[in-house]
Design an enzyme around this catalytic site. Structure first.
Site, PDB file in Angstrom:
ATOM      1  N   ASN A  64      13.452   4.112  -7.636  1.00 43.54           N
ATOM      2  CA  ASN A  64      12.022   3.916  -7.853  1.00 43.54           C
ATOM      3  C   ASN A  64      11.618   2.642  -7.127  1.00 43.54           C
ATOM      4  OD1 ASN A  64       9.432   3.523  -8.710  1.00 43.54           O
ATOM      5  ND2 ASN A  64       9.926   3.244 -10.871  1.00 43.54           N
ATOM      6  N   SER A 142      -1.822   3.757   8.124  1.00 43.59           N
ATOM      7  CA  SER A 142      -2.666   4.940   7.966  1.00 43.59           C
ATOM      8  C   SER A 142      -3.977   4.682   8.689  1.00 43.59           C
ATOM      9  CB  SER A 142      -2.932   5.190   6.477  1.00 43.59           C
ATOM     10  OG  SER A 142      -3.965   6.128   6.283  1.00 43.59           O
ATOM     11  N   TYR A 155      -5.725   2.580  -2.027  1.00 39.98           N
ATOM     12  CA  TYR A 155      -4.918   3.073  -0.910  1.00 39.98           C
ATOM     13  C   TYR A 155      -5.270   2.346   0.384  1.00 39.98           C
ATOM     14  CZ  TYR A 155      -2.734   6.431   2.282  1.00 39.98           C
ATOM     15  OH  TYR A 155      -1.968   7.022   3.265  1.00 39.98           O
ATOM     16  N   ALA A 157      -6.595  -0.594   0.700  1.00 39.51           N
ATOM     17  CA  ALA A 157      -6.134  -1.977   0.591  1.00 39.51           C
ATOM     18  C   ALA A 157      -4.642  -2.070   0.887  1.00 39.51           C
ATOM     19  CB  ALA A 157      -6.437  -2.522  -0.801  1.00 39.51           C
ATOM     20  N   SER A 158      -3.872  -1.127   0.345  1.00 36.73           N
ATOM     21  CA  SER A 158      -2.425  -1.172   0.562  1.00 36.73           C
ATOM     22  C   SER A 158      -2.076  -0.945   2.021  1.00 36.73           C
ATOM     23  CB  SER A 158      -1.725  -0.127  -0.322  1.00 36.73           C
ATOM     24  OG  SER A 158      -2.007   1.194   0.093  1.00 36.73           O
ATOM     25  N   LYS A 159      -2.782  -0.047   2.684  1.00 30.84           N
ATOM     26  CA  LYS A 159      -2.459   0.261   4.074  1.00 30.84           C
ATOM     27  C   LYS A 159      -2.977  -0.813   5.032  1.00 30.84           C
ATOM     28  CE  LYS A 159      -0.117   3.959   3.319  1.00 30.84           C
ATOM     29  NZ  LYS A 159       1.338   3.988   3.599  1.00 30.84           N
TER      30      LYS A 159
END
Length: 251
Positions: A64, A142, A155, A157-159
């Site tokens: 995980n 992405s 999403y 923000a993370s990419k």
């Protein structure tokens, strides 16, 4: 002249390898001769991927990656098995669409943990080994790193974080024997896409703004790019984020 991707005698770690882009990238690297540590939280599907990888050594590692210690453990397992590490492909990811004011805190934190924190902690553990092998890190960004996408604030923000983390690390190690790059795909037909649900009251014309005019991107095309950047054939790439999105971010 064609590009030869040769990974014989090398070892690669691929996350998210139970399906989709991670699985396709593992297959491409195995075809190029790389021994593989394939990592995912889905043990059964990971075993299915392992069965597709012919002629190379394969280590399946169930983890995980939302847990930093699990990231370190994955790298340690790969090095223990193969005695080296030449490429890290950070592909595992999740997306959860929501109205921003209604998104569950747990969903937000999980998105950041898997999509952004995990690649950092995996890279942190892998870099000492990659410096020894003149290796490479390839991160999965992405098209969402480059444009705003409605209902996908976490999403995006993370990419976007992955994109700038890639560039920052590339600058930090610009005088060292390691290459650090990112790939920014558009929408692909993967398990992530198949499992998506939209929030109540969604305005679909806003979604169409980041859907593109040419349809979905082929997973194998993106995997080819990952394999190139992970291999010595990608020697001239460093600090790059390569868009492969069928024109979504063109304008």
């Amino acid at each position: 002249m064609g590009i030869e991707i040769d990974m014989k005698g090398k070892a690669a770690l691929v996350t998210g390898a139970a399906s989709g882009l991670g699985r396709a990238t593992a297959v491409k690297l195995a075809q190029a001769g790389a021994d593989l540590c394939i990592v995912d939280v889905n043990a059964d599907a990971l075993a299915e991927t392992a069965a597709m990888l012919d002629g190379v050594q394969v280590l399946t590692h169930v983890a995980n990656l939302a847990e930093p210690e699990a990231c370190k453990g994955a790298v340690a397992a790969a090095v223990a098995k193969f005695g080296r590490l030449d490429a890290l492909c950070n592909i595992a990811g999740i997306v959860k669409f929501a109205n921003s004011h209604e998104m569950a805190q747990s969903d937000y934190l999980l998105t950041i943990a898997v999509n952004l924190n995990a690649p950092f902690f995996l890279s942190q553990a892998a870099i000492p080994h990659l410096l020894e092998s003149n290796g490479a890190i390839v991160n999965c960004a992405s098209s969402a790193a480059l444009i705003g996408e409605a209902y996908a604030a976490a999403y995006c923000a993370s990419k976007a974080g992955i994109l700038n983390m890639t560039k920052s690390m590339a600058m930090e190690y610009s005088r060292k024997p390691i290459r650090i790059n990112a790939v920014a795909p558009g929408g692909m037909i993967t398990n992530i896409a198949n499992g998506m649900t939209m929030p109540e009251g969604v305005e679909y014309d806003l979604i169409q703004r980041f859907s593109g005019l040419r349809g979905q991107v082929e997973v194998d095309d993106v995997a080819d790019l990952f394999a190139l950047l992970a291999s010595p054939a990608g020697r001239s790439y460093h600090g790059a984020c390569i868009s492969i999105d069928a024109g979504i971010t063109a304008g």
